[in-house]
Design a protein around this motif. Structure first.
Motif, PDB file in Angstrom:
ATOM      1  N   UNK A   1      18.877   4.197 -10.418  1.00  0.00           N
ATOM      2  CA  UNK A   1      18.670   5.627 -10.167  1.00  0.00           C
ATOM      3  C   UNK A   1      19.664   6.185  -9.159  1.00  0.00           C
ATOM      4  N   UNK A   2      20.272   5.318  -8.372  1.00  0.00           N
ATOM      5  CA  UNK A   2      21.261   5.751  -7.382  1.00  0.00           C
ATOM      6  C   UNK A   2      22.692   5.522  -7.870  1.00  0.00           C
ATOM      7  N   UNK A   3      22.827   5.148  -9.152  1.00  0.00           N
ATOM      8  CA  UNK A   3      24.159   4.994  -9.737  1.00  0.00           C
ATOM      9  C   UNK A   3      24.704   3.586  -9.749  1.00  0.00           C
TER      10      UNK A   3
ATOM     11  N   UNK B 150      13.808  -9.947 -13.132  1.00  0.00           N
ATOM     12  CA  UNK B 150      12.521  -9.471 -13.650  1.00  0.00           C
ATOM     13  C   UNK B 150      11.842  -8.441 -12.738  1.00  0.00           C
ATOM     14  N   UNK B 151      12.562  -7.939 -11.743  1.00  0.00           N
ATOM     15  CA  UNK B 151      12.002  -6.962 -10.814  1.00  0.00           C
ATOM     16  C   UNK B 151      12.354  -5.551 -11.289  1.00  0.00           C
ATOM     17  N   UNK B 152      11.615  -5.084 -12.278  1.00  0.00           N
ATOM     18  CA  UNK B 152      11.873  -3.783 -12.885  1.00  0.00           C
ATOM     19  C   UNK B 152      11.928  -2.622 -11.907  1.00  0.00           C
ATOM     20  N   UNK B 153      10.976  -2.511 -10.969  1.00  0.00           N
ATOM     21  CA  UNK B 153      11.038  -1.383 -10.030  1.00  0.00           C
ATOM     22  C   UNK B 153      12.313  -1.368  -9.185  1.00  0.00           C
ATOM     23  N   UNK B 154      12.747  -2.532  -8.693  1.00  0.00           N
ATOM     24  CA  UNK B 154      13.978  -2.569  -7.885  1.00  0.00           C
ATOM     25  C   UNK B 154      15.205  -2.271  -8.733  1.00  0.00           C
TER      26      UNK B 154
ATOM     27  N   UNK C  74       0.811  -1.223   0.000  1.00  0.00           N
ATOM     28  CA  UNK C  74       0.000   0.000   0.000  1.00  0.00           C
ATOM     29  C   UNK C  74       0.846   1.275   0.000  1.00  0.00           C
ATOM     30  N   UNK C  75       2.154   1.140   0.176  1.00  0.00           N
ATOM     31  CA  UNK C  75       3.008   2.319   0.312  1.00  0.00           C
ATOM     32  C   UNK C  75       4.064   2.434  -0.786  1.00  0.00           C
ATOM     33  N   UNK C  76       3.956   1.613  -1.803  1.00  0.00           N
ATOM     34  CA  UNK C  76       4.943   1.656  -2.883  1.00  0.00           C
ATOM     35  C   UNK C  76       4.730   2.879  -3.772  1.00  0.00           C
ATOM     36  N   UNK C  77       5.767   3.236  -4.496  1.00  0.00           N
ATOM     37  CA  UNK C  77       5.759   4.357  -5.441  1.00  0.00           C
ATOM     38  C   UNK C  77       5.579   5.702  -4.739  1.00  0.00           C
TER      39      UNK C  77
ATOM     40  N   UNK D  52      11.260   3.315  -0.731  1.00  0.00           N
ATOM     41  CA  UNK D  52      12.407   2.475  -1.076  1.00  0.00           C
ATOM     42  C   UNK D  52      13.639   3.320  -1.349  1.00  0.00           C
ATOM     43  N   UNK D  53      13.458   4.428  -2.055  1.00  0.00           N
ATOM     44  CA  UNK D  53      14.572   5.335  -2.320  1.00  0.00           C
ATOM     45  C   UNK D  53      15.142   5.930  -1.045  1.00  0.00           C
ATOM     46  N   UNK D  54      14.263   6.299  -0.114  1.00  0.00           N
ATOM     47  CA  UNK D  54      14.729   6.851   1.163  1.00  0.00           C
ATOM     48  C   UNK D  54      15.527   5.805   1.939  1.00  0.00           C
ATOM     49  N   UNK D  55      15.071   4.556   1.917  1.00  0.00           N
ATOM     50  CA  UNK D  55      15.802   3.488   2.608  1.00  0.00           C
ATOM     51  C   UNK D  55      17.158   3.236   1.952  1.00  0.00           C
TER      52      UNK D  55
END
Length: 173
Positions: free
Chosen positions: A124-126, A114-118, A81-84, A88-91
């Motif tokens: 995104x963090x290099x 196959x985990x595109x979001x991860x 319920x808390x994704x996007x 995750x970026x903050x962690x």
């Protein structure tokens, strides 16, 4: 508080028995062997960071220092319920800052292919994919230098790496 307003995200360490509070997030984030291993790792890993929205634990990161110069993000999970929302970026940002402050030079994380979001989050963090034949991190590359077995990388996962401090010059033999 309005419908779209969220309390501020708060990050904290989970110690001892309090780590069990992260289990519901792990159940939502993983299935099968990953769920089993994430719950097992929760007990044994050195650092567990929790993300809180108000009184709700909504995300968790499990971190380990494999050797003095190498950090590893074992697991990172955010409740469905808390994704996007950037949790995750903050962690991950928090993990990188903790590793930098501790003098770590290279950080790794494994992601299912196959985990595109991860994958997108790590990129995104290099972070970049670490090839098996790559020069070791000690020689300035990102090769895992025999640490893969301690990372529990399995078939279907991709190893990502990020150098967070300059490579030390190699010593002559």
């Amino acid at each position: 508080m309005g419908v779209n307003e969220l309390p501020a995200l708060r990050l904290s360490d989970l110690e001892g028995g309090a780590r069990e509070e992260a289990v519901p997030v792990l159940r939502e984030g993983f299935v099968g062997i990953y769920r089993w291993h994430a719950k097992r790792t929760l007990r044994d890993v050195s650092i567990v960071r929790a993300a809180w929205l108000g009184d709700d634990l909504v995300g968790v990161a499990m971190l380990e220092r494999l050797v003095s110069e190498v950090g590893y993000v074992y697991y990172l999970s955010v409740g469905l319920a808390h994704r996007h929302r950037g949790i995750g970026g903050a962690l991950l940002d928090d993990a990188l800052e903790r590793f930098r402050a501790a003098g770590v030079e290279v950080v790794y994380g494994a992601v299912e292919s196959d985990n595109g979001p991860s994958i997108g989050l790590f990129r995104s963090r290099g972070f970049r994919i670490v090839e098996r034949k790559e020069t070791s991190y000690r020689e300035g590359g990102l090769g895992a230098w025999g640490l893969r077995s301690r990372m529990w990388i399995v078939a279907g996962e991709v190893l990502f790496g990020l150098r967070i401090s300059p490579a030390r010059p190699s010593l002559p033999p």
